[in-house]
Design an enzyme around this catalytic site. Structure first.
Site, PDB file in Angstrom:
ATOM      1  N   LYS A  18       0.823  -1.214   0.000  1.00  0.00           N
ATOM      2  CA  LYS A  18       0.000   0.000   0.000  1.00  0.00           C
ATOM      3  C   LYS A  18       0.855   1.263   0.000  1.00  0.00           C
ATOM      4  O   LYS A  18       0.592   2.205  -0.741  1.00  0.00           O
ATOM      5  CB  LYS A  18      -0.942   0.021   1.213  1.00  0.00           C
ATOM      6  N   ARG A  93      -9.627   1.490   9.314  1.00  0.00           N
ATOM      7  CA  ARG A  93      -9.271   0.130   9.700  1.00  0.00           C
ATOM      8  C   ARG A  93     -10.474  -0.655  10.219  1.00  0.00           C
ATOM      9  O   ARG A  93     -10.381  -1.875  10.378  1.00  0.00           O
ATOM     10  CB  ARG A  93      -8.187   0.158  10.786  1.00  0.00           C
ATOM     11  N   ARG A 132      12.803  -8.536   5.550  1.00  0.00           N
ATOM     12  CA  ARG A 132      13.305  -7.170   5.663  1.00  0.00           C
ATOM     13  C   ARG A 132      14.456  -7.096   6.664  1.00  0.00           C
ATOM     14  O   ARG A 132      14.447  -7.757   7.697  1.00  0.00           O
ATOM     15  CB  ARG A 132      12.200  -6.227   6.150  1.00  0.00           C
ATOM     16  N   ARG A 166      13.634  -6.156  12.497  1.00  0.00           N
ATOM     17  CA  ARG A 166      12.808  -5.545  13.528  1.00  0.00           C
ATOM     18  C   ARG A 166      11.919  -6.610  14.180  1.00  0.00           C
ATOM     19  O   ARG A 166      11.526  -7.575  13.526  1.00  0.00           O
ATOM     20  CB  ARG A 166      11.922  -4.439  12.926  1.00  0.00           C
ATOM     21  N   ARG A 177      -0.251 -10.054  12.934  1.00  0.00           N
ATOM     22  CA  ARG A 177      -0.760  -8.852  12.263  1.00  0.00           C
ATOM     23  C   ARG A 177      -1.738  -9.220  11.145  1.00  0.00           C
ATOM     24  O   ARG A 177      -2.734  -8.521  10.924  1.00  0.00           O
ATOM     25  CB  ARG A 177       0.404  -8.031  11.702  1.00  0.00           C
TER      26      ARG A 177
END
Length: 228
Positions: A18, A93, A132, A166, A177
């Site tokens: 997004k 959301r 990542r 992270r 999530r």
């Protein structure tokens, strides 16, 4: 609403792209990417009244109430750079947030052009996010598979040997999530579908192909009828 306006919402799971697409649309259409997270941080830094209110919730570890978020968006889309439209990234959301946004847009004689759902398989999402690596020194990001640093473990930007994963990017956190997305945010899709606003695209393509699919949805507009 001015016919020149392009008012978009991008919906998708974390890691669906997004943010990348919102930035592309911002450049192409000359409309701002509006992220409530970015706005909250900016308002707090600026010390505005809204920022002070938001800070009191954030410092207490609480969610910022919907009316405050909508008020932030209300002020943001009244700024000159949003006169031709906006791209909402990460909001709404929940259905109550979507209802509050609709009410606010109606008050301003504006309406949504399209709600674009970026569909990406869970396995791809997990691979994208868990791969990542972030530089602890300068914040530059890399990916172990798709965009690794030139020298393993060394940041291409600042040369620091501080690349790390992270906590939020670990696989178990990513799956949590994704569950939260399905439990809450995915509910806005049928809400907007009932208004004829939803277009679903394959987000598991090259970024250029995803951008073209979003352009097509913009041309189609409400009810998916392609404009002449």
């Amino acid at each position: 609403m001015s016919q020149a306006q392009t008012n978009l919402i991008l919906v998708g799971a974390p890691g669906s792209g997004k943010g990348t697409q919102a930035k592309r649309l911002q450049q192409e259409y000359g409309i701002p990417q509006i992220s409530t997270g970015d706005m909250l941080r900016a308002a707090v830094r600026a010390g505005s009244e809204l920022g002070k209110q938001a800070s009191s919730y954030m410092n207490a570890g609480k969610l910022v109430p919907d009316p405050l978020l909508v008020n932030l968006i209300r002020h943001r889309i009244q700024e000159p750079d949003a006169s031709h439209g906006f791209v909402l990234d990460g909001f709404p959301r929940t259905v109550p947030q979507a209802e509050a946004l609709d009410e606010m847009l109606t008050e301003q004689d504006r309406s949504l052009t399209r709600v674009v759902v970026m569909d990406v398989p869970d396995a791809e999402i997990v691979e994208r996010i868990s791969g990542r690596r972030t530089c602890a020194n300068c914040g530059a990001t890399f990916h172990v598979q798709f965009s690794p640093p030139e020298k393993e473990g060394v940041c291409d930007v600042c040369g620091a040997v501080q690349l790390h994963q992270r906590e939020d990017d670990r696989e178990e956190k990513v799956r949590t999530r994704l569950d939260a997305y399905r439990d809450q945010t995915a509910a806005v899709i049928p809400y907007y579908a009932a208004q004829g606003l939803v277009g679903t695209i394959d987000g598991n393509q090259a970024p250029e192909q995803v951008t073209e699919a979003i352009r097509d949805q913009i041309r189609r507009g409400k009810n998916g009828a392609e404009a002449p």
